[in-house]
Design a protein around this motif. Structure first.
Motif, PDB file in Angstrom:
ATOM      1  N   GLY A  32     -14.648 -34.510 103.944  1.00  0.00           N
ATOM      2  CA  GLY A  32     -14.350 -36.110 104.821  1.00  0.00           C
ATOM      3  C   GLY A  32     -13.225 -36.297 104.539  1.00  0.00           C
ATOM      4  O   GLY A  32     -13.092 -36.439 105.811  1.00  0.00           O
ATOM      5  N   ASP A  33     -12.477 -36.129 104.033  1.00  0.00           N
ATOM      6  CA  ASP A  33     -10.889 -37.523 104.219  1.00  0.00           C
ATOM      7  C   ASP A  33     -10.319 -36.655 103.746  1.00  0.00           C
ATOM      8  O   ASP A  33      -8.756 -37.086 104.408  1.00  0.00           O
ATOM      9  CB  ASP A  33     -10.711 -38.115 102.803  1.00  0.00           C
ATOM     10  CG  ASP A  33     -11.786 -39.605 102.805  1.00  0.00           C
ATOM     11  OD1 ASP A  33     -12.232 -39.580 104.320  1.00  0.00           O
ATOM     12  OD2 ASP A  33     -12.314 -40.020 101.708  1.00  0.00           O
ATOM     13  N   ASP A  34      -9.603 -34.875 103.851  1.00  0.00           N
ATOM     14  CA  ASP A  34      -8.911 -34.100 104.121  1.00  0.00           C
ATOM     15  C   ASP A  34      -8.854 -34.199 105.948  1.00  0.00           C
ATOM     16  O   ASP A  34      -8.813 -35.098 105.922  1.00  0.00           O
ATOM     17  CB  ASP A  34      -9.166 -32.635 103.335  1.00  0.00           C
ATOM     18  CG  ASP A  34      -9.885 -32.454 102.779  1.00  0.00           C
ATOM     19  OD1 ASP A  34      -9.515 -33.658 101.177  1.00  0.00           O
ATOM     20  OD2 ASP A  34     -10.688 -31.693 101.854  1.00  0.00           O
ATOM     21  N   VAL A  35      -7.214 -33.673 105.261  1.00  0.00           N
ATOM     22  CA  VAL A  35      -6.177 -33.728 106.466  1.00  0.00           C
ATOM     23  C   VAL A  35      -6.100 -32.336 107.094  1.00  0.00           C
ATOM     24  O   VAL A  35      -5.759 -31.676 106.066  1.00  0.00           O
ATOM     25  CB  VAL A  35      -5.130 -34.749 106.118  1.00  0.00           C
ATOM     26  CG1 VAL A  35      -4.475 -34.272 107.952  1.00  0.00           C
ATOM     27  CG2 VAL A  35      -5.182 -36.291 106.437  1.00  0.00           C
ATOM     28  N   VAL A  36      -6.870 -31.988 107.888  1.00  0.00           N
ATOM     29  CA  VAL A  36      -6.206 -30.847 108.682  1.00  0.00           C
ATOM     30  C   VAL A  36      -5.191 -30.446 109.971  1.00  0.00           C
ATOM     31  O   VAL A  36      -5.297 -31.063 110.367  1.00  0.00           O
ATOM     32  CB  VAL A  36      -7.646 -29.783 109.303  1.00  0.00           C
ATOM     33  CG1 VAL A  36      -6.991 -28.945 109.306  1.00  0.00           C
ATOM     34  CG2 VAL A  36      -8.963 -29.413 108.352  1.00  0.00           C
ATOM     35  N   LEU A  37      -3.810 -29.828 109.305  1.00  0.00           N
ATOM     36  CA  LEU A  37      -3.001 -29.481 110.012  1.00  0.00           C
ATOM     37  C   LEU A  37      -2.818 -28.020 110.234  1.00  0.00           C
ATOM     38  O   LEU A  37      -3.235 -27.089 110.503  1.00  0.00           O
ATOM     39  CB  LEU A  37      -1.808 -29.222 108.771  1.00  0.00           C
ATOM     40  CG  LEU A  37      -1.721 -30.411 108.002  1.00  0.00           C
ATOM     41  CD1 LEU A  37      -0.762 -30.290 106.998  1.00  0.00           C
ATOM     42  CD2 LEU A  37      -1.908 -31.690 108.897  1.00  0.00           C
ATOM     43  N   THR A  38      -2.830 -28.383 112.249  1.00  0.00           N
ATOM     44  CA  THR A  38      -2.969 -27.170 113.006  1.00  0.00           C
ATOM     45  C   THR A  38      -1.717 -26.842 113.515  1.00  0.00           C
ATOM     46  O   THR A  38      -1.061 -28.084 113.734  1.00  0.00           O
ATOM     47  CB  THR A  38      -3.730 -28.054 114.236  1.00  0.00           C
ATOM     48  OG1 THR A  38      -5.150 -28.439 113.995  1.00  0.00           O
ATOM     49  CG2 THR A  38      -3.801 -27.209 115.469  1.00  0.00           C
ATOM     50  N   TRP A  39      -1.160 -25.882 114.002  1.00  0.00           N
ATOM     51  CA  TRP A  39       0.427 -25.068 114.020  1.00  0.00           C
ATOM     52  C   TRP A  39      -0.148 -24.427 115.029  1.00  0.00           C
ATOM     53  O   TRP A  39      -1.075 -23.348 114.641  1.00  0.00           O
ATOM     54  CB  TRP A  39       0.891 -24.545 113.105  1.00  0.00           C
ATOM     55  CG  TRP A  39       2.279 -24.264 113.385  1.00  0.00           C
ATOM     56  CD1 TRP A  39       2.507 -23.073 113.503  1.00  0.00           C
ATOM     57  CD2 TRP A  39       3.731 -24.953 113.652  1.00  0.00           C
ATOM     58  NE1 TRP A  39       3.582 -22.360 114.092  1.00  0.00           N
ATOM     59  CE2 TRP A  39       4.790 -24.307 114.021  1.00  0.00           C
ATOM     60  CE3 TRP A  39       3.140 -26.104 113.374  1.00  0.00           C
ATOM     61  CZ2 TRP A  39       5.749 -24.666 114.414  1.00  0.00           C
ATOM     62  CZ3 TRP A  39       5.052 -26.668 114.007  1.00  0.00           C
ATOM     63  CH2 TRP A  39       5.926 -25.950 114.355  1.00  0.00           C
TER      64      TRP A  39
END
Length: 132
Positions: A32-39
């Motif tokens: 839920g609160d995790d931040v997914v980093l996209t590249w």
């Protein structure tokens, strides 16, 4: 197959994640609160952020590593510098922040408040530049 943790983007953000006390997890394990980093259009890593109270402990541990001795062993001037750093990072907005910092520095809460008041007084005494 290459390990996703070996991706250059993941390696680039790892020091920041470590410094803030976060945990890297695979994007497909994000909660839920995790931040997914996209590249470049692909999810590369998810960051599990620490609780605020854990962040303060992590910051104190990092400061101790940086100084190379227990914070309680620092001289008074260096302890004042540590308090300034902690104030700038929001340590005293955390519940029991002053008590936690006082314990780590081996001083009383009263001393921490004195360091904070001294810093605020010197900041207030500085001449103000127009536009500040």
């Amino acid at each position: 197959m290459t390990d996703p943790a070996d991706h250059p983007f993941v390696q680039a953000v790892k020091p920041l994640i470590d410094a803030m006390g976060g945990q890297m997890v695979a994007p497909d394990l994000a909660e839920g609160d995790d931040v997914v980093l996209t590249w470049e259009g692909q999810d590369r890593v998810a960051v599990r952020l620490p609780h605020l109270s854990d962040s303060l402990d992590h910051i104190l541990a990092e400061l101790q590593r940086r100084h190379g001795v227990p914070l309680a062993d620092l001289d008074r001037k260096t302890k004042q510098s540590v308090v300034r750093i902690l104030e700038s990072r929001g340590a005293f907005s955390v519940r029991h922040g002053v008590e936690t910092v006082a314990g780590a520095l081996g001083v009383s809460r009263f001393t921490v408040y004195n360091y904070l008041n001294r810093e605020n007084a010197s900041r207030d005494a500085r001449p103000q530049v127009e536009g500040e």
